[in-house]
Design a protein around this motif. Sequence first.
Motif, PDB file in Angstrom:
ATOM      1  N   ARG A   1      20.058  23.662  16.868  1.00  0.00           N
ATOM      2  CA  ARG A   1      19.024  22.716  17.311  1.00  0.00           C
ATOM      3  C   ARG A   1      19.313  21.306  16.811  1.00  0.00           C
ATOM      4  NH1 ARG A   1      14.200  23.826  15.334  1.00  0.00           N
ATOM      5  NH2 ARG A   1      14.917  25.399  13.879  1.00  0.00           N
TER       6      ARG A   1
ATOM      7  N   ALA B   1      12.352  23.962  10.356  1.00  0.00           N
ATOM      8  CA  ALA B   1      12.948  25.271  10.085  1.00  0.00           C
ATOM      9  C   ALA B   1      12.623  26.219  11.231  1.00  0.00           C
ATOM     10  CB  ALA B   1      12.416  25.814   8.771  1.00  0.00           C
ATOM     11  N   GLY B   2      13.459  27.171  11.424  1.00  0.00           N
ATOM     12  CA  GLY B   2      13.257  28.148  12.478  1.00  0.00           C
ATOM     13  C   GLY B   2      14.590  28.676  12.956  1.00  0.00           C
ATOM     14  N   PRO B   3      14.557  29.397  14.054  1.00  0.00           N
ATOM     15  CA  PRO B   3      15.802  29.995  14.549  1.00  0.00           C
ATOM     16  C   PRO B   3      16.816  28.928  14.968  1.00  0.00           C
ATOM     17  CG  PRO B   3      14.049  30.249  16.172  1.00  0.00           C
ATOM     18  CD  PRO B   3      13.428  29.678  14.934  1.00  0.00           C
TER      19      PRO B   3
ATOM     20  N   LYS C   1      18.731  26.704  13.489  1.00  0.00           N
ATOM     21  CA  LYS C   1      18.525  25.344  12.996  1.00  0.00           C
ATOM     22  C   LYS C   1      19.754  24.468  13.216  1.00  0.00           C
ATOM     23  CE  LYS C   1      16.662  22.618   9.142  1.00  0.00           C
ATOM     24  NZ  LYS C   1      16.968  21.393   9.728  1.00  0.00           N
TER      25      LYS C   1
ATOM     26  N   ALA D   1      15.602  27.241  20.570  1.00  0.00           N
ATOM     27  CA  ALA D   1      14.363  27.369  19.797  1.00  0.00           C
ATOM     28  C   ALA D   1      13.868  28.810  19.739  1.00  0.00           C
ATOM     29  CB  ALA D   1      13.287  26.455  20.384  1.00  0.00           C
ATOM     30  N   GLY D   2      14.581  29.705  20.385  1.00  0.00           N
ATOM     31  CA  GLY D   2      14.223  31.119  20.305  1.00  0.00           C
ATOM     32  C   GLY D   2      13.506  31.665  21.505  1.00  0.00           C
TER      33      GLY D   2
ATOM     34  N   THR E   1      22.913  30.264  10.676  1.00  0.00           N
ATOM     35  CA  THR E   1      21.495  29.967  10.906  1.00  0.00           C
ATOM     36  C   THR E   1      20.960  30.631  12.171  1.00  0.00           C
ATOM     37  OG1 THR E   1      21.972  27.915  12.115  1.00  0.00           O
ATOM     38  CG2 THR E   1      21.694  27.748   9.714  1.00  0.00           C
ATOM     39  N   SER E   2      21.708  31.569  12.704  1.00  0.00           N
ATOM     40  CA  SER E   2      21.301  32.207  13.951  1.00  0.00           C
ATOM     41  C   SER E   2      21.174  33.713  13.781  1.00  0.00           C
ATOM     42  CB  SER E   2      22.348  31.909  15.036  1.00  0.00           C
ATOM     43  OG  SER E   2      22.050  32.637  16.201  1.00  0.00           O
TER      44      SER E   2
END
Length: 173
Positions: free
Chosen positions: A74, A67-69, A71, A166-167, A121-122
């Motif tokens: 990525r 999970a994260g920016p 997704k 990934a940010g 998701t962004s």
Amino acid sequence: MEAAERVVAREGAAHLTLDAVAREAGLSKGGLLYNFPNKDALLRAMVDSMTDRIDRRREEVRSEVVAGPNKALREILAVEKNELIDRRAGLAILAASAENPSLLDPIKARLSEVREEIAATSSDPLDAYIVWLARDMLMMWDVLGVSPFEESEVEAILARLARRAAGHAWTWD
């Protein structure tokens, strides 16, 4: 479909005919026509196979992406470019779409779905779209056989795109 891809690889997309595919597959033309009544049906099956392969591979990497920016983005980047589109199938589809643009309709629909996933998701969809576009352009150049980059440069570009997804801020190191 594998026989069709071999015909394109060996003779070029312009020589993709039902007769050539039947010969390559070791079938009668009637046997081929049973499954693919015309060239467009064969090409549609190739498009479906390509999009199914992409979806299956992305599903496989989905659990590997934490999970994260970004997704969805990525997940897309986690699928190796050479796993996405067989160059032979891609060339055949591109050539055929010049004659019948509707063959690309399933790809257009899938790209719209992916765009929505990326946006959802962004935190910065436009930034994510830029990364997606850059990655897909590398893939397209590879399919067309016109990439100006060495493989090591492509790997470095993809690594930079992955960091951005990934940010991490854009860096010019």
